[in-house]
Design a protein around this motif. Structure first.
Motif, PDB file in Angstrom:
ATOM      1  N   PRO A  82       0.836  -1.196   0.000  1.00 23.99           N
ATOM      2  CA  PRO A  82       0.000   0.000   0.000  1.00 23.99           C
ATOM      3  C   PRO A  82       0.874   1.250   0.000  1.00 23.99           C
ATOM      4  N   THR A  83       0.315   2.325  -0.554  1.00 23.14           N
ATOM      5  CA  THR A  83       1.087   3.559  -0.624  1.00 23.14           C
ATOM      6  C   THR A  83       1.273   4.137   0.765  1.00 23.14           C
ATOM      7  N   GLN A  84       2.339   4.902   0.918  1.00 22.85           N
ATOM      8  CA  GLN A  84       2.645   5.493   2.207  1.00 22.85           C
ATOM      9  C   GLN A  84       1.738   6.683   2.445  1.00 22.85           C
ATOM     10  N   ARG A  85       1.226   6.775   3.664  1.00 20.62           N
ATOM     11  CA  ARG A  85       0.367   7.897   4.019  1.00 20.62           C
ATOM     12  C   ARG A  85       1.237   9.118   4.269  1.00 20.62           C
ATOM     13  N   ARG A  86       0.816  10.241   3.733  1.00 20.55           N
ATOM     14  CA  ARG A  86       1.577  11.468   3.900  1.00 20.55           C
ATOM     15  C   ARG A  86       0.735  12.479   4.657  1.00 20.55           C
ATOM     16  N   LEU A  87       1.418  13.220   5.485  1.00 17.77           N
ATOM     17  CA  LEU A  87       0.759  14.257   6.255  1.00 17.77           C
ATOM     18  C   LEU A  87       1.082  15.608   5.634  1.00 17.77           C
TER      19      LEU A  87
END
Length: 113
Positions: A82-87
């Motif tokens: 899964p893609t990395q979550r970015r803040l």
């Protein structure tokens, strides 16, 4: 005379044999010997567990290959992660608020409490 010599020799041999057996058993039951036997058994058990784990791992790989073949999955590429979550940082007055760009909810569920 020969009869007495025979029985004397037989008794001496039996005595030597019994003494040897008793001394051997005493050495086996000494604390050092018992500790060494326990250590050897522990090492042997560890090797057996390792062999069992390797057999299980080989069996799992074989079964996975069988299931892949049965399902028609012959590609060698691993599934995508899964893609990395970015803040994203948003400045609000004096403080910086970090919001999750992948979140679908328009509100923060933790603010309700």
């Amino acid at each position: 005379m020969f009869r007495r010599t025979f029985w004397f020799s037989a008794g001496a041999a039996a005595g030597v044999w019994a003494t040897t057996k008793v001394n051997r058993k005493i050495r086996q039951l000494s604390p050092e010997s018992l500790a060494a036997q326990a250590a050897n058994k522990a090492i042997e058990t560890g090797h057996r567990l390792k062999d069992f784990a390797l057999d299980v791992r080989d069996g799992m790989a074989e079964r996975e290959a069988q299931l892949d073949e049965a399902l028609g999955r012959h590609d060698a590429t691993p599934p995508e992660l899964p893609t990395q979550r970015r803040l994203a940082a948003v400045e609000s007055g004096e403080r910086v608020i970090y919001s999750d760009t992948t979140q679908q909810h328009p509100y923060n569920r933790n603010e309700d409490h």
